[in-house]
Write a protein that holds these residues in place. Sequence first.
Motif, PDB file in Angstrom:
ATOM      1  N   GLU A  58       4.311  45.928  12.855  1.00 22.54           N
ATOM      2  CA  GLU A  58       4.788  45.992  14.242  1.00 22.54           C
ATOM      3  C   GLU A  58       6.313  46.028  14.418  1.00 22.54           C
ATOM      4  O   GLU A  58       6.784  46.631  15.372  1.00 22.54           O
ATOM      5  N   PRO A  59       7.104  45.413  13.518  1.00 25.21           N
ATOM      6  CA  PRO A  59       8.562  45.503  13.744  1.00 25.21           C
ATOM      7  C   PRO A  59       9.086  46.943  13.729  1.00 25.21           C
ATOM      8  O   PRO A  59      10.138  47.227  14.281  1.00 25.21           O
ATOM      9  N   THR A  60       8.322  47.868  13.123  1.00 30.48           N
ATOM     10  CA  THR A  60       8.776  49.269  13.132  1.00 30.48           C
ATOM     11  C   THR A  60       8.241  50.018  14.350  1.00 30.48           C
ATOM     12  O   THR A  60       8.540  51.198  14.526  1.00 30.48           O
ATOM     13  N   GLY A  61       7.448  49.364  15.181  1.00 33.10           N
ATOM     14  CA  GLY A  61       6.851  49.998  16.358  1.00 33.10           C
ATOM     15  C   GLY A  61       5.419  49.496  16.499  1.00 33.10           C
ATOM     16  O   GLY A  61       4.710  49.411  15.500  1.00 33.10           O
ATOM     17  N   ILE A  62       5.017  49.181  17.735  1.00 27.55           N
ATOM     18  CA  ILE A  62       3.697  48.563  17.939  1.00 27.55           C
ATOM     19  C   ILE A  62       2.601  49.611  17.720  1.00 27.55           C
ATOM     20  O   ILE A  62       2.483  50.572  18.467  1.00 27.55           O
ATOM     21  N   ALA A  63       1.820  49.447  16.642  1.00 29.77           N
ATOM     22  CA  ALA A  63       0.811  50.457  16.336  1.00 29.77           C
ATOM     23  C   ALA A  63      -0.482  49.852  15.802  1.00 29.77           C
ATOM     24  O   ALA A  63      -1.372  50.598  15.384  1.00 29.77           O
ATOM     25  N   GLY A  64      -0.613  48.550  15.790  1.00 28.14           N
ATOM     26  CA  GLY A  64      -1.891  47.944  15.439  1.00 28.14           C
ATOM     27  C   GLY A  64      -2.085  47.699  13.959  1.00 28.14           C
ATOM     28  O   GLY A  64      -1.256  48.029  13.109  1.00 28.14           O
ATOM     29  N   ARG A  66       3.862  58.051  11.951  1.00 29.28           N
ATOM     30  CA  ARG A  66       2.656  58.018  12.793  1.00 29.28           C
ATOM     31  C   ARG A  66       2.691  56.797  13.712  1.00 29.28           C
ATOM     32  O   ARG A  66       2.338  56.879  14.885  1.00 29.28           O
ATOM     33  N   ALA A  67       3.159  55.674  13.172  1.00 28.04           N
ATOM     34  CA  ALA A  67       3.245  54.451  13.970  1.00 28.04           C
ATOM     35  C   ALA A  67       4.196  54.634  15.142  1.00 28.04           C
ATOM     36  O   ALA A  67       3.911  54.216  16.270  1.00 28.04           O
ATOM     37  N   ARG A  68       5.323  55.274  14.861  1.00 27.38           N
ATOM     38  CA  ARG A  68       6.293  55.490  15.945  1.00 27.38           C
ATOM     39  C   ARG A  68       5.693  56.358  17.054  1.00 27.38           C
ATOM     40  O   ARG A  68       5.905  56.103  18.234  1.00 27.38           O
ATOM     41  N   ARG A  69       4.931  57.391  16.641  1.00 25.97           N
ATOM     42  CA  ARG A  69       4.307  58.263  17.649  1.00 25.97           C
ATOM     43  C   ARG A  69       3.274  57.477  18.456  1.00 25.97           C
ATOM     44  O   ARG A  69       3.196  57.603  19.670  1.00 25.97           O
ATOM     45  N   PHE A  70       2.491  56.659  17.748  1.00 24.97           N
ATOM     46  CA  PHE A  70       1.476  55.865  18.448  1.00 24.97           C
ATOM     47  C   PHE A  70       2.151  54.894  19.423  1.00 24.97           C
ATOM     48  O   PHE A  70       1.740  54.748  20.574  1.00 24.97           O
ATOM     49  N   GLN A 123       1.365  50.819   6.343  1.00 27.26           N
ATOM     50  CA  GLN A 123       2.797  50.619   6.094  1.00 27.26           C
ATOM     51  C   GLN A 123       3.024  49.528   5.053  1.00 27.26           C
ATOM     52  O   GLN A 123       3.924  49.634   4.214  1.00 27.26           O
ATOM     53  N   GLY A 124       2.208  48.497   5.109  1.00 29.47           N
ATOM     54  CA  GLY A 124       2.346  47.396   4.159  1.00 29.47           C
ATOM     55  C   GLY A 124       2.107  47.859   2.733  1.00 29.47           C
ATOM     56  O   GLY A 124       2.835  47.465   1.808  1.00 29.47           O
ATOM     57  N   ARG A 125       1.094  48.720   2.545  1.00 27.66           N
ATOM     58  CA  ARG A 125       0.820  49.220   1.188  1.00 27.66           C
ATOM     59  C   ARG A 125       2.011  49.999   0.650  1.00 27.66           C
ATOM     60  O   ARG A 125       2.398  49.837  -0.508  1.00 27.66           O
ATOM     61  N   LEU A 126       2.587  50.841   1.527  1.00 29.67           N
ATOM     62  CA  LEU A 126       3.759  51.607   1.095  1.00 29.67           C
ATOM     63  C   LEU A 126       4.924  50.667   0.776  1.00 29.67           C
ATOM     64  O   LEU A 126       5.585  50.801  -0.263  1.00 29.67           O
ATOM     65  N   VAL A 169      12.712  48.334  14.026  1.00 33.27           N
ATOM     66  CA  VAL A 169      13.447  48.464  12.771  1.00 33.27           C
ATOM     67  C   VAL A 169      13.291  49.903  12.265  1.00 33.27           C
ATOM     68  O   VAL A 169      12.171  50.412  12.160  1.00 33.27           O
ATOM     69  N   ALA A 170      14.410  50.528  11.957  1.00 37.07           N
ATOM     70  CA  ALA A 170      14.373  51.905  11.456  1.00 37.07           C
ATOM     71  C   ALA A 170      14.014  51.887   9.968  1.00 37.07           C
ATOM     72  O   ALA A 170      14.618  51.153   9.188  1.00 37.07           O
TER      73      ALA A 170
END
Lengths: 375, 82, 423
Positions: free
Chosen positions: C288-294, C321-325, C301-304, C270-271
């Motif tokens: 995780e829907p925005t990219g698998i990052a743990g 950062r999640a996308r890069r990870f 991301q949830g706080r934001l 999801v973008a």
Amino acid sequence: MSRPDAIVVGGGIVGAACARELAMAGLGVTLVEAEFVGGGATAAGMGHIVVMDDSPPQFGLTALSRALLDELAPALPAAVERDRCGTLWVAEDEDQLVAARLKAAAYGDAKVEASVVDGAELPRLEPGLRPGLAGGLLVPGDGVVYPPALARWLAEDARRLGAAIREGEPVTALDGRSVMTARGRIDAALVVNAAGAAAPILTHGLPIVPRRGHLVITDRHPGFCRHQVLELGYLKSAHSSTGASVAFNVQPRMTGQVLIGSSRELVGWNRTPNRALLGRMLRRAADFMPALAGLSAIRSWIGFRPATPDNLPLIGPSSRIDGLWIAAGHEGLGITTALGTARLLGDLILGRAPSLDPVPFTPDRSGEPAAAVHA
Amino acid sequence: MPELVEFTVDGVTCRAAPGTSLAAAMLDAGVTAFRRSRTGEPRGPVCGMGICFECRVAIDGIAHRRACLEPVRAGMTVRTGE
Amino acid sequence: MSDASVLETDVAIVGAGPAGIAAAVAARAEGARTLLLDSAPRPGGQIWRHRDPAQLPASGRRWIERLSGSGAEWIHSANAIDLPAPGVLIAEREGRAFTIRWRSLVIATGATERLLPFPGWTLPNVFGVGGLQALLKAGASVAARRVIVAGSGPLLLPVASSLAAAGATIRLVAEQAPALRVYRFAGALWSDPVRLAQAARYRAGFRRARYRCGTWIVRVDPVGSALSVTLTDGRRIWTDRTDLVAVGYGLVPDVRLARLAGCSIASGCVAVDRSQRTSVPSVFCAGEPTGIAGADSAVAQGRLAGAAAAGARRTGGAASRARRFAARLDRAFALRPDLRALPDPATIVCRCEDVSLGEIGEGWSARQIKLYTRAGMGPCQGRVCQPALEFLRRTGADAVRLPLFPAPVGLLADHANRDEGDS
């Protein structure tokens, strides 16, 4: 590639059946399909094989088609999931039961087996129906198939008979001698427009509009119902040409799943589900079979029936474009009537004695442009 | 040690700690075939989180319930093999 | 309509894993009425799944405590099944529908495991890696059972570690990715001391077992009540006996709800922008829907997302950062082509409909596969076979159909009725 005798445009079940019929007669056939065989309205349909008597021509076409499928049955693979489960038309009240008796007489005259069922016998045939229904009409020779598999088999059989099947090739224009596709031009002695609800996009003026329907399928609940069950009021729904309508229609599938229909509405090619209509459709179904409400629904989808003003398909030559033939506009009966359509079209193209009176199916019978019919 | 809850699987009484998922409790009771596939193969839980639908059983007469999402409850009647 | 089955909220959050919990706490901190919904009986998602909070790692325990003190409404055992209109979510719980009216929606649906077909993958006692972990957390006993953990990705070690801690004998942990890539990925963790410490702890949990990279399961056969597992490293083939197999090939973002909402999806994720906003107004996405990052990334991301969904102006770099990870993860644990050769024509691909690979033509589209073979048309709605076919046949995803999870016919009839009354 050598020049084909005939190009069939549209790889729905009707186009696939026409390609096979013409190939059986020895013609060189090319079938051109925008996506893949059986992937359009064919895949969205319920797959009933029913004899319908709401007009004499429809009766003739459906009876011929069902007989042709019976002939084919031994050759069909298991994937077609043909089940001669019979149709049970349910009468809610005495008036509808009278109608059922008239229908039974008409079926009998045409040598199609059918019997009237009284209110006491109904629960024995379908224990899930609500108590207090007046009775019904049982047509044991009817059944169901899995439509995309039947369309695919018809196309494969055409291929075995020498036809070329070209998938993933959208047609952009056609006349009676040639077809323009995304990959170029194909010439032939004749062209069959079998593009279903898209047929008027390629041949302007055909009185066909997309009539949208919703369906819901459940998880496997084997034995939930035994027959394809419809309400006798179904035809009223099928014929209401304007507003949205629903009718009770369930089918047992060979997988043990239950397929629930039906709805009709004129909303163009809109693909956003109409939840309100879907809900009405399911409530109508649960009204007849209360236990349906407890089954697990796993998927719903929509499809676009190619509807004509008089509910009969257009089968025959175009009077305006030489070499162009039409086999389209089968509304919700294309799975049933594909084989009969192909036979009649083949008769007309090849100059054989027609298996049915072709006049009621003449493509130009309305004389009105589509826009005026369904304004 | 909390008191164990009793439930039945195909008529056989089983016990599990409260809060255990039905799928986990059935595995501990030695049940591996939760359902039969379309071609008759035995199947059991795979994803453990309600996604794969392989652990479907009938619970108290309601078919197609995911055992991995149901906490085991006292008196639960489970039928496998659907 | 004053119906108990209609709930009003400012922020509705679907998925109560780390992202959803953090979003709920953050939205409440901004004073928004907040509702959190999940299919499980307790909050925590997969990573913080628990029966007793004492089992949880400190961060998970802290977040779950914060959630219970936050005043967010918690709806358990409920599946999101439809988004009929902007501001409306339909959910199912114990066969009944209820409507949630929201001003903002946070999609925190997490990920599912990628399961790949090989001969024997449908046998009982062959689980997903996350699958066996979930069952363990849900109370299953693995004491004295032999387990082979296989597949790919950073989940293998922590799962092997927790199985060992629960008394299982880990026969082998087989990672399909080559050692060089895995160690390079692990080396990059030096810059992230928390992750490194985690990795060291996991490894310590089953020190005597072998962790082999460049190794994968070829097939599994039943031998009495045990399993014979055939493995290979590409040169040698050998077999081993075990009681249980846990095999999974990484995680796939669960974007079904986001797709139903109409959110733009890029490369299966999801973008979102720096406030976790999706392309659809008032719809946010975290985790995780925005990219698998743990889990840590999911919390950030949830706080934001929670704060932004509650109307606060909050931005951050968590999503990028999640996308890069996620990209690094994809490179390190890229699936080897050999895995495409594992299923033979008779191997089942679609477990719901028992469709074998041999039934599926080369070059068919996802929809064509579905219509011609029924693969993906069963109750899991393609959640298992679709990611597998994306790898095996490079197909795309077919459209999401209603309901999002199987639901009683009567429920669909009912919720649509309510909409009609409202419109």
